[in-house]
Design a protein around this motif. Structure first.
Motif, PDB file in Angstrom:
ATOM      1  N   SER A 228       0.975  -1.126   0.117  1.00  0.00           N
ATOM      2  CA  SER A 228       0.050  -0.011   0.055  1.00  0.00           C
ATOM      3  C   SER A 228       0.851   1.255   0.065  1.00  0.00           C
ATOM      4  CB  SER A 228      -0.925   0.000   1.208  1.00  0.00           C
ATOM      5  OG  SER A 228      -1.713  -0.823   1.287  1.00  0.00           O
ATOM      6  N   LYS A 229       0.283   2.163  -0.673  1.00  0.00           N
ATOM      7  CA  LYS A 229       1.212   3.434  -0.563  1.00  0.00           C
ATOM      8  C   LYS A 229       0.136   4.726  -0.304  1.00  0.00           C
ATOM      9  CE  LYS A 229       4.700   1.489  -2.406  1.00  0.00           C
ATOM     10  NZ  LYS A 229       5.831   1.125  -1.506  1.00  0.00           N
ATOM     11  N   ILE A 230       0.641   6.076  -0.015  1.00  0.00           N
ATOM     12  CA  ILE A 230       0.252   7.164   0.054  1.00  0.00           C
ATOM     13  C   ILE A 230       0.643   8.224  -0.665  1.00  0.00           C
ATOM     14  CG2 ILE A 230      -0.497   8.875   1.793  1.00  0.00           C
ATOM     15  CD1 ILE A 230      -0.467   6.956   3.974  1.00  0.00           C
ATOM     16  N   LEU A 231      -0.099   8.877  -1.610  1.00  0.00           N
ATOM     17  CA  LEU A 231       0.630   9.881  -2.437  1.00  0.00           C
ATOM     18  C   LEU A 231      -0.174  11.179  -2.297  1.00  0.00           C
ATOM     19  CD1 LEU A 231       2.086  10.374  -5.215  1.00  0.00           C
ATOM     20  CD2 LEU A 231       0.141   9.745  -6.442  1.00  0.00           C
ATOM     21  N   PHE A 232       0.692  12.229  -1.975  1.00  0.00           N
ATOM     22  CA  PHE A 232       0.507  13.552  -1.574  1.00  0.00           C
ATOM     23  C   PHE A 232       0.592  14.369  -3.116  1.00  0.00           C
ATOM     24  CE2 PHE A 232       0.992  12.443   2.315  1.00  0.00           C
ATOM     25  CZ  PHE A 232       0.244  13.044   3.328  1.00  0.00           C
ATOM     26  N   ILE A 233      -0.296  15.233  -3.477  1.00  0.00           N
ATOM     27  CA  ILE A 233      -0.168  16.084  -4.707  1.00  0.00           C
ATOM     28  C   ILE A 233      -0.351  17.400  -4.232  1.00  0.00           C
ATOM     29  CG2 ILE A 233      -1.104  16.774  -7.094  1.00  0.00           C
ATOM     30  CD1 ILE A 233      -2.215  13.758  -7.125  1.00  0.00           C
ATOM     31  N   SER A 234       0.520  18.264  -4.547  1.00  0.00           N
ATOM     32  CA  SER A 234       0.745  19.572  -4.053  1.00  0.00           C
ATOM     33  C   SER A 234       1.397  20.756  -5.030  1.00  0.00           C
ATOM     34  CB  SER A 234       1.529  19.671  -2.516  1.00  0.00           C
ATOM     35  OG  SER A 234       1.452  21.138  -2.154  1.00  0.00           O
ATOM     36  N   ARG A 235       0.976  22.051  -4.806  1.00  0.00           N
ATOM     37  CA  ARG A 235       1.721  22.959  -5.761  1.00  0.00           C
ATOM     38  C   ARG A 235       3.040  23.262  -5.066  1.00  0.00           C
ATOM     39  NH1 ARG A 235      -3.317  26.513  -7.412  1.00  0.00           N
ATOM     40  NH2 ARG A 235      -4.586  24.850  -7.972  1.00  0.00           N
ATOM     41  N   GLU A 236       3.265  22.959  -3.881  1.00  0.00           N
ATOM     42  CA  GLU A 236       4.479  23.357  -3.272  1.00  0.00           C
ATOM     43  C   GLU A 236       5.474  22.237  -2.826  1.00  0.00           C
ATOM     44  OE1 GLU A 236       3.669  26.344  -0.276  1.00  0.00           O
ATOM     45  OE2 GLU A 236       2.056  27.260  -1.371  1.00  0.00           O
ATOM     46  N   LYS A 237       6.513  22.295  -3.148  1.00  0.00           N
ATOM     47  CA  LYS A 237       7.596  21.140  -2.572  1.00  0.00           C
ATOM     48  C   LYS A 237       7.817  20.995  -1.032  1.00  0.00           C
ATOM     49  CE  LYS A 237      12.214  19.738  -3.277  1.00  0.00           C
ATOM     50  NZ  LYS A 237      13.567  20.207  -4.022  1.00  0.00           N
ATOM     51  N   VAL A 238       7.597  22.177  -0.209  1.00  0.00           N
ATOM     52  CA  VAL A 238       7.960  22.275   1.079  1.00  0.00           C
ATOM     53  C   VAL A 238       6.768  21.654   1.836  1.00  0.00           C
ATOM     54  CG1 VAL A 238       6.780  24.609   1.095  1.00  0.00           C
ATOM     55  CG2 VAL A 238       8.427  23.943   2.788  1.00  0.00           C
ATOM     56  N   VAL A 239       5.462  21.649   1.215  1.00  0.00           N
ATOM     57  CA  VAL A 239       4.414  21.147   1.631  1.00  0.00           C
ATOM     58  C   VAL A 239       4.630  19.611   1.870  1.00  0.00           C
ATOM     59  CG1 VAL A 239       1.916  20.814   1.359  1.00  0.00           C
ATOM     60  CG2 VAL A 239       2.490  22.941   1.222  1.00  0.00           C
ATOM     61  N   LEU A 240       5.160  19.054   0.674  1.00  0.00           N
ATOM     62  CA  LEU A 240       5.294  17.581   0.624  1.00  0.00           C
ATOM     63  C   LEU A 240       6.428  17.186   1.672  1.00  0.00           C
ATOM     64  CD1 LEU A 240       5.420  17.047  -3.164  1.00  0.00           C
ATOM     65  CD2 LEU A 240       3.580  16.747  -1.710  1.00  0.00           C
ATOM     66  N   LYS A 241       7.344  18.181   1.935  1.00  0.00           N
ATOM     67  CA  LYS A 241       8.265  17.729   2.840  1.00  0.00           C
ATOM     68  C   LYS A 241       7.780  17.696   4.295  1.00  0.00           C
ATOM     69  CE  LYS A 241      12.518  19.202   0.234  1.00  0.00           C
ATOM     70  NZ  LYS A 241      13.719  19.992   0.355  1.00  0.00           N
ATOM     71  N   ARG A 242       6.872  18.675   4.482  1.00  0.00           N
ATOM     72  CA  ARG A 242       6.180  18.759   5.881  1.00  0.00           C
ATOM     73  C   ARG A 242       5.440  17.715   6.098  1.00  0.00           C
ATOM     74  NH1 ARG A 242       4.128  24.230   4.892  1.00  0.00           N
ATOM     75  NH2 ARG A 242       5.953  25.977   5.164  1.00  0.00           N
ATOM     76  N   ASN A 243       4.969  16.879   4.871  1.00  0.00           N
ATOM     77  CA  ASN A 243       4.139  15.737   5.157  1.00  0.00           C
ATOM     78  C   ASN A 243       5.007  14.377   5.094  1.00  0.00           C
ATOM     79  OD1 ASN A 243       1.146  16.213   5.330  1.00  0.00           O
ATOM     80  ND2 ASN A 243       1.723  17.810   3.689  1.00  0.00           N
TER      81      ASN A 243
END
Length: 686
Positions: free
Chosen positions: A289-304
């Protein structure tokens, strides 16, 4: 004499045969003499079954109306009901005929009674089964398909093959980490690439389920997000307590097999434990199983805590052109007889797939004038006004800017939008303007931090040089639109190509004005006063400007002035009437014919870059000057002796190329002596 029946085992067999015979005879007699009661019971059960059938039909219709799918066994039950009803209808004429006979046929009565009892038993079972189905629920939500939000199709452009392969390999690999991320600017195609992957993954059965939810809001609603996930899992959340719901969702995810959970349009950090349970992810990698985040900001992905990040970039020019023409179709292109206009409109879309597709659809099949209008509106940064264009295109980009967490980041972006289209923005000039215009007064480090933040937010891009940045054309236009309409910033840019300022601009409520003078001698309205206007950027394309009319009245409260490509041809011209002017910048100007009276006496910052200067340059009257920077003068810089040392308030002196005195050769000693007298000097570049 002992008979055969007296034998023990034979006797029991005879008894059983006798009992069976008696029972059969009894049932036969019962069917003959009580056949009417069996028929009546059948009629009664049919009435009950009809009631259940009607309930089931109404319930099934209701579920269909709300988009649910009725279970197959319900359809089978309804077919069985219809079949038994037909059989009963065939039996009814025989019953009526027997009832009317003066001497009923015992064989017919036997057959009718037996059939009636059997059918009544079947009808009773069907009625009971129907009641159970109605109690347990008869329908389910359809499987959620990853249908694109627009009618664009994913095209495997060469520039994206490696990107897609990276996304595919990390998600398919069961040994890879749990949490992954996609980022990129608005309209670049993040969601479409994700949708294509999901379609491919489900087709190849890489995952048992794909659960995709849209977060979409900075102020995330946990209950709403949990409801979305539960809906995709066909999981009914019984509690209203967030923690209990999270535990139930965790169990549902764990028991669902190999799941891909996609969180789209993420703007902030999400505590997944609060949403889907504190321990989801422990040993989850073993299931794939995997979780995929999609965002416009790279920093948001790092926070998650995304461990694998994939950036989606804009198309190459050739790919953008291909996509635009493919959207239009060859018949449209041939009918215009002007492929250069097609390319111009395509170029205005900034290589963004969403915008290319939207604009292509908007102008497809439209006459030549509509194309020209689209090109004109797009040039003005008002692509939301293109007839037929989905306003969501503008809105989705505006949302990226609106959701910037820091006002300094917005100010930095709006300032970048003031630069010409596709300009390489020099960081030093950006810092100078941002601090001088009091947009970001905290200094160089703060501005550099904001530029970095805007880059990882996909709102600024690299220009190829460390000391420069660029703003994407589409982002620039939307940023300008916001800065012009927001009273907090009150930006304005006008182009003067007739000698007179455009009369339809609201100058009086503006704070920042960029004026592009395409003709010499712009005339300023003598009756126009702009009390709020404190910053002017005048760009003149090397025209000699006389600053005629009411220039000084209009800009009476000006605190910052930037003159670019301006030729001041009058020796006696002076900016001293601008008594509030604290910052003066010259960029690529010719001020060689002016004298000391040019500079306002209260000036605190003077920046001169690539200019023709008077020989010698005299700034002796600038007693309040705190910063003097002269770079890359077109000719050798000549200074009046003892002028530098007279600037007692000077804190920053930046003249990298040095200077000489009155056409003499360069001597270090007198220069050093002058500099040593500047007791407040904090920064020296010489």
């Amino acid at each position: 004499m002992v008979g055969l029946a007296d034998t023990l085992c034979v006797g029991k067999f005879v008894d059983r045969v006798s009992e069976a015979t008696v029972d059969a005879m009894f049932h036969g007699l019962k069917y003959m003499f009580c056949y009417k009661s069996f028929v009546n019971k059948l009629d009664s059960e049919i009435v009950k079954l009809n009631i259940e059938k009607d309930k089931m039909s109404r319930k099934a219709q209701k579920e269909n109306n709300i988009g649910k799918i009725v279970n197959d066994y319900i359809l089978t039950w309804q077919n069985d009901v219809e079949e038994i009803q037909k059989n009963v209808e065939e039996l009814t004429p025989s019953c009526s005929c027997i009832f009317r006979l003066p001497i009923p046929n015992p064989v017919s009565r036997f057959r009718i009674g037996g059939n009636a009892e059997k059918k009544a038993c079947t009808v009773t079972k069907l009625s009971g089964t129907g009641r159970v189905y109605l109690t347990e629920g008869i329908a389910y939500l359809p499987h959620v398909k990853n249908i694109p939000r627009s009618d664009t199709t994913f095209q495997e452009f060469h520039s994206r093959k490696d990107t897609y392969r990276k996304l595919h390999d990390t998600l398919v690999n069961e040994d890879s980490p749990l949490v992954h991320g996609i980022y990129g600017m608005a309209g670049v195609g993040k969601t479409r690439m994700m949708e294509f992957f999901c379609e491919d993954a489900m087709k190849k059965k890489i995952f048992d389920k794909v659960v995709r939810v849209n977060v979409g809001n900075k102020n995330m609603d946990k209950i709403k997000l949990q409801n979305q996930i539960a809906g995709r899992l066909n999981c009914h959340l019984e509690s209203q307590d967030v923690e209990h719901r999270a535990s139930q969702l965790e169990n549902s995810l764990r028991n669902g097999g190999k799941i891909l959970l996609i969180l789209d349009d993420v703007w902030t950090e999400i505590q997944l434990g609060d949403i889907i349970g504190t321990s989801f992810g422990v040993d989850t990698s073993s299931t794939g199983s995997k979780i995929l985040f999609i965002s416009r900001e790279k920093v948001v992905l790092k926070r998650n805590k995304c461990e694998h990040l994939v950036e989606i970039k804009t198309l190459s020019p050739g790919e953008a052109s291909y996509m635009f023409k493919n959207t239009l179709g060859p018949d449209i292109i041939n009918s215009l007889h002007d492929e250069s206009l097609v390319q111009k409109v395509c170029d205005e879309c900034g290589h963004l797939p969403l915008l290319i597709h939207a604009v292509g659809k908007a102008v497809k099949g439209e006459p030549h004038n509509s194309w020209k209008d689209a090109h004109y509106e797009r040039q003005k940064g008002k692509f939301e006004k293109i007839i037929g264009l989905d306003p969501q295109v503008y809105t989705c980009i505006k949302l990226s800017i609106d959701n910037l967490k820091d006002d300094d980041a917005k100010s930095c972006l709006f300032l970048c939008s003031f630069f010409p289209e596709d300009a390489n923005i020099d960081m030093k000039m950006l810092i100078l303007l941002a601090t001088g215009w009091q947009l970001i007064p905290d200094g160089e480090s703060r501005i550099l931090a904001m530029v970095h933040y805007l880059k990882i937010s996909s709102l600024l891009i690299n220009s190829g040089k460390d000391n420069e940045t660029k703003v994407h054309d589409v982002i620039r236009d939307v940023a300008r639109s916001i800065a012009f309409s927001d009273s907090k910033y009150a930006f304005l840019q006008v182009t003067c190509n007739s000698g007179y300022l455009p009369s339809d601009a609201n100058y009086c409520t503006r704070n920042f004005l960029r004026l592009d003078a395409e003709t010499p001698d712009v005339h300023f309205n003598e009756n126009l006063v702009c009390p709020e206007l404190h910053t002017l950027w005048l760009q003149s394309n090397d025209h000699p400007q006389q600053f005629t009319g009411g220039f000084f009245r209009m800009f009476v409260n000006l605190s910052s002035l930037m003159l670019e490509n301006v030729n001041i041809s009058l020796q006696q011209f002076s900016l001293q009437p601008l008594s509030n002017l604290g910052m003066l910048n010259f960029l690529k100007c010719d001020i060689s014919k002016t004298d000391v009276s040019l500079f306002p006496k209260n000036l605190e910052s003077l920046w001169i870059y690539y200019c023709d200067l008077p020989r010698p340059l005299d700034v002796a009257n600038l007693k309040h000057l705190r910063k003097l920077e002269i770079q890359a003068a077109k000719t050798e810089l000549v200074m009046v002796p003892n002028v530098i040392s007279s600037l007692s308030s000077l804190e920053e002196l930046h003249i990298p190329s040095g200077f000489i005195y009155d056409n003499e050769e360069y001597h270090l000693e007198p220069t050093v002596k002058e500099i040593c007298k500047l007791t407040r000097l904090k920064s020296l570049h010489f």
